[in-house]
Design an enzyme around this catalytic site. Structure first.
Site, PDB file in Angstrom:
ATOM      1  N   ARG A  70       2.618   0.047   0.230  1.00 34.25           N
ATOM      2  CA  ARG A  70       3.394   0.012   1.594  1.00 34.25           C
ATOM      3  C   ARG A  70       2.770   1.212   2.536  1.00 34.25           C
ATOM      4  O   ARG A  70       2.075   2.184   1.896  1.00 34.25           O
ATOM      5  CB  ARG A  70       4.741   0.460   1.374  1.00 34.25           C
ATOM      6  N   LYS A 207      11.569  -5.639   1.488  1.00 33.85           N
ATOM      7  CA  LYS A 207      11.805  -4.585   2.185  1.00 33.85           C
ATOM      8  C   LYS A 207      12.261  -4.805   3.520  1.00 33.85           C
ATOM      9  O   LYS A 207      13.352  -4.122   4.266  1.00 33.85           O
ATOM     10  CB  LYS A 207      10.991  -3.419   2.149  1.00 33.85           C
ATOM     11  N   HIS A 227      18.910   0.075  -1.538  1.00 32.85           N
ATOM     12  CA  HIS A 227      17.733   0.295  -2.422  1.00 32.85           C
ATOM     13  C   HIS A 227      18.039   0.638  -4.037  1.00 32.85           C
ATOM     14  O   HIS A 227      17.879   1.529  -4.523  1.00 32.85           O
ATOM     15  CB  HIS A 227      16.643   1.105  -1.950  1.00 32.85           C
ATOM     16  N   SER A 249      11.021   3.961  -5.032  1.00 35.85           N
ATOM     17  CA  SER A 249      10.121   3.026  -5.313  1.00 35.85           C
ATOM     18  C   SER A 249       9.206   3.809  -6.661  1.00 35.85           C
ATOM     19  O   SER A 249       8.846   4.816  -6.475  1.00 35.85           O
ATOM     20  CB  SER A 249       9.114   2.680  -4.249  1.00 35.85           C
ATOM     21  N   CYS A 251      10.137   4.818  -9.486  1.00 31.20           N
ATOM     22  CA  CYS A 251      11.054   5.812 -10.379  1.00 31.20           C
ATOM     23  C   CYS A 251      11.544   5.356 -11.603  1.00 31.20           C
ATOM     24  O   CYS A 251      12.467   5.947 -12.175  1.00 31.20           O
ATOM     25  CB  CYS A 251      11.776   6.425  -9.550  1.00 31.20           C
ATOM     26  N   ASP A 276      15.926  -3.989  -7.835  1.00 31.81           N
ATOM     27  CA  ASP A 276      15.504  -3.364  -6.541  1.00 31.81           C
ATOM     28  C   ASP A 276      16.334  -3.246  -5.244  1.00 31.81           C
ATOM     29  O   ASP A 276      16.397  -2.276  -4.707  1.00 31.81           O
ATOM     30  CB  ASP A 276      14.038  -3.923  -6.167  1.00 31.81           C
ATOM     31  N   ARG A 365       1.182  -4.661  -9.584  1.00 30.80           N
ATOM     32  CA  ARG A 365       2.428  -5.265  -9.808  1.00 30.80           C
ATOM     33  C   ARG A 365       2.319  -6.499 -10.476  1.00 30.80           C
ATOM     34  O   ARG A 365       1.337  -7.148 -10.581  1.00 30.80           O
ATOM     35  CB  ARG A 365       2.724  -5.521  -8.493  1.00 30.80           C
TER      36      ARG A 365
HETATM   37  O1  SAT Z   1       5.791  -2.728  -2.054  1.00 25.76           O
HETATM   38  S1  SAT Z   1       7.338  -3.021  -2.344  1.00 25.76           S
HETATM   39  O2  SAT Z   1       8.046  -2.269  -1.034  1.00 25.76           O
HETATM   40  O3  SAT Z   1       7.462  -4.490  -2.329  1.00 25.76           O
HETATM   41  C1  SAT Z   1       7.767  -2.140  -3.574  1.00 25.76           C
HETATM   42  C2  SAT Z   1       8.318  -0.863  -3.486  1.00 25.76           C
HETATM   43  O4  SAT Z   1       7.689   0.018  -2.921  1.00 25.76           O
HETATM   44  O5  SAT Z   1       9.390  -0.844  -3.948  1.00 25.76           O
HETATM   45 MN    MN Z   2      11.727  -0.845  -4.289  1.00 25.05          MN
END
Ligand code: SAT
Ligand code: MN
Length: 580
Positions: A70, A207, A227, A249, A251, A276, A365
């Protein structure tokens, strides 16, 4: 195909006129459609077939090396009034943002197919679910959205019935980082994203919709878009309580949500509802209820193995899309922390050489359907959601924050969430390991002014008297030699079971200035290899360090000026007094 919803039909026509695609494809979400897209992407090289013997129906996608996370500095909230976006967001005037984006989108889909993706975030029959439509020129986005949301015909039917939907326009553009922007127009339920094909920048249901736009909507409609993971904790007597937990994110939300209890604490069982995002509503009975708006997991691969997260590891052995992982000689996916196999090709597609950094990108991922998870909760798709007994806040904090503490009440708990801080991770571009304030783990995701957001949180005390208890946890404390003091992973169940028993009213705690901590004997440590001194340190507070922390939280709250609720400042001065 087309639709009976006039606004949707008109929007697709307008976008097509602007972006000039060769073709328009309305996604129905079927297996056949998915297969055809995968076949096409194998031909173009957008996907690479993994070893089908060891990993049936698994594919690898490599994103552009400049497009791997991101981009918070390129993410904007575009409200008429700048104050409404708050100091926690980048802001741009909506007229300026629209002009800028329209110029970038002009002709952007020439030679490409425009995909129309109707989707529903949340169980399709849930009153708490919300729909959207993403337009994209990326087939990778289509096959990921199909996993992450209820995508296709059923969603379109609901949109036609409800009449409302969030509009998300996405193009990978030319992937030039200088022409990359993620813009949100919460007043018009609109998202425009260009120049990135990665995760949260491109899968707009996640997001952009389910947090930034939804948090804004939730404020006006009286609910919360958070979140947070959602999990069921079943005790040895067979009773299940549900908790929601906010961590930034990367963690460990996915790991916690899929936890397998240690064998020396028999009888406990964990059920995953979500890993998430969590939408919280107060039900007609006054109970806070949670739905997971997502249908899949977009989880961090590195570190995932049979020991750290056996459920995730099992989940991703088939029907999984991997992004930016490395490959073994026989085309199996590989990442750091895998504990077996040898990487031969790195995430960029080059022969692996440790001199060039890790084999898998640290933010690589997996995308996988949640139903493949062996501990998928039988209540994950309940239209009314699951009742929430406790909310956890937490982050990565090398120092200061004890293993766990309980807020004195809801209002104090809101302060605990607002004052949260965590070290930054590879999930966003920028420096890693820097401690920053990350209220409720929503710093990158709250679609409006944090001051107003805290006020909205506080307002729930007036809506119901059946609010969940609030906790703060920290699995990441380190000693002076940088060793983690707490084993984490499955052993986190020891903390969860204390929280469960606190909700039952069957276990003790010590009152401290910052909240209630377990006494050493309140925590189940049977079979745990930990020095009594270490445990003592994890379950105590350093008053001097906390006095400094309180000062810093005060400065942070002041950054939001008149938007900061007085109640929060009162709570902070109470903590200060207790620390004196
Ligand atoms: O890239 S994402 O926002 O989907 C994953 C994350 O940062 O939690
Ligand atoms: Mn996340």
């Amino acid at each position: 195909m087309t639709t009976t919803n006039a606004a949707l039909k008109q929007w697709v026509e307008e976008v097509a006129k602007l972006t000039q695609p060769d073709k328009i494809h309305w996604c129905n979400g079927s297996d056949a459609e998915n297969k055809a897209l995968i076949e096409q992407m194998l031909v173009t090289g957008d996907l690479i077939k993994l070893n089908q013997k060891t990993h049936p129906n698994c594919y690898l996608h490599r994103s552009n090396p400049t497009d791997v996370a991101r981009v918070e500095h390129l993410t904007f909230i575009c409200t008429k009034n700048k104050d409404e976006a708050g100091p926690n967001n980048n802001w741009m005037d909506p007229a300026e943002a629209n002009a800028k984006m329209d110029a970038l989108f002009a002709g952007a889909m020439k030679g490409r197919t425009l995909y129309v993706i109707p989707y529903c975030m949340g169980p399709i029959n849930s009153p708490y679910a919300r729909c959207g439509v993403e337009i994209t020129d990326s087939p990778y986005v289509v096959i990921n959205m199909r996993i992450m949301a209820n995508m296709g015909d059923a969603a379109l039917k609901r949109i036609e019935r409800d009449g409302v939907f969030v509009k998300g326009l996405h193009s990978i553009g030319d992937l030039d980082p200088n022409k990359r922007f993620i813009m949100h127009f919460p007043e018009n339920l609109t998202i425009k994203s260009i120049g990135s094909g990665y995760g949260g920048n491109a899968l707009l249901g996640k997001k952009c919709h389910a947090l930034r736009i939804a948090s804004y909507q939730a404020r006006t409609e009286g609910w919360l878009a958070e979140h947070m993971l959602i999990m069921g904790i079943q005790n040895p007597a067979g009773k299940t309580r549900y908790i929601a937990a906010a961590f930034p994110s990367a963690c460990g939300k996915t790991n916690l949500a899929m936890l397998i209890p240690p064998s020396n604490i028999p009888g406990w069982k964990i059920w995953t509802v979500g890993d998430d995002i969590c939408w919280l509503n107060v039900g007609s009975d006054g109970q806070m209820r949670a739905i997971n708006p997502e249908a899949g997991y977009f989880g961090v691969a590195p570190g995932t193995n049979l020991k750290t997260n056996p459920n995730a590891y099992t989940t991703i052995q088939h029907d999984t899309i991997f992004t930016n992982v490395a490959l073994t000689a026989d085309n199996q996916p590989w990442w750091e922390g895998m504990k077996e196999g040898t990487p031969v090709i790195d995430w960029r597609g080059n022969p692996y050489d440790p001199k060039n950094g890790p084999a898998a990108h640290p933010n690589s991922r997996f995308t996988v359907n949640a139903k493949q998870n062996p501990c998928y909760s039988p209540h994950a798709d309940d239209a009314d959601g699951v009742p929430i007994s406790a909310i956890l806040f937490g982050g990565r904090r090398r120092e200061l924050a004890p293993l766990v503490y309980e807020a004195r009440d809801w209002t104090h708990g809101v302060l605990v969430g607002a004052g949260m801080a965590s070290e930054t991770t590879a999930a966003a571009t920028g420096a890693v390991g820097v401690v920053r304030r990350d209220s409720m783990a929503m710093k990158p995701f709250c679609g409006y002014n944090f001051g107003d957001y805290w006020q909205h949180w506080l307002s729930f005390a007036d809506r119901t008297d059946k609010l969940p208890k609030i906790y703060h946890v920290n699995w990441f404390r380190q000693d002076k030699d940088n060793n983690f003091m707490w084993p984490g992973f499955g052993d986190n169940l020891r903390v969860l079971s204390w929280i469960f028993d606190r909700c039952e009213g069957t276990v003790g705690a010590q009152e401290t200035a910052i909240g209630n901590l377990p006494n050493a004997q309140d925590l189940n440590t049977s079979g745990l290899d930990i020095q009594p001194d270490t445990l003592k340190e994890l379950l105590s507070i350093n008053k001097d360090a906390w006095r400094t922390e309180v000062e810093q939280i005060g400065e942070y709250l002041n950054e939001f000026g008149t938007h900061t609720p007085a109640k929060l400042k009162d709570q902070l001065s109470d903590v200060k007094k207790r620390l004196a």
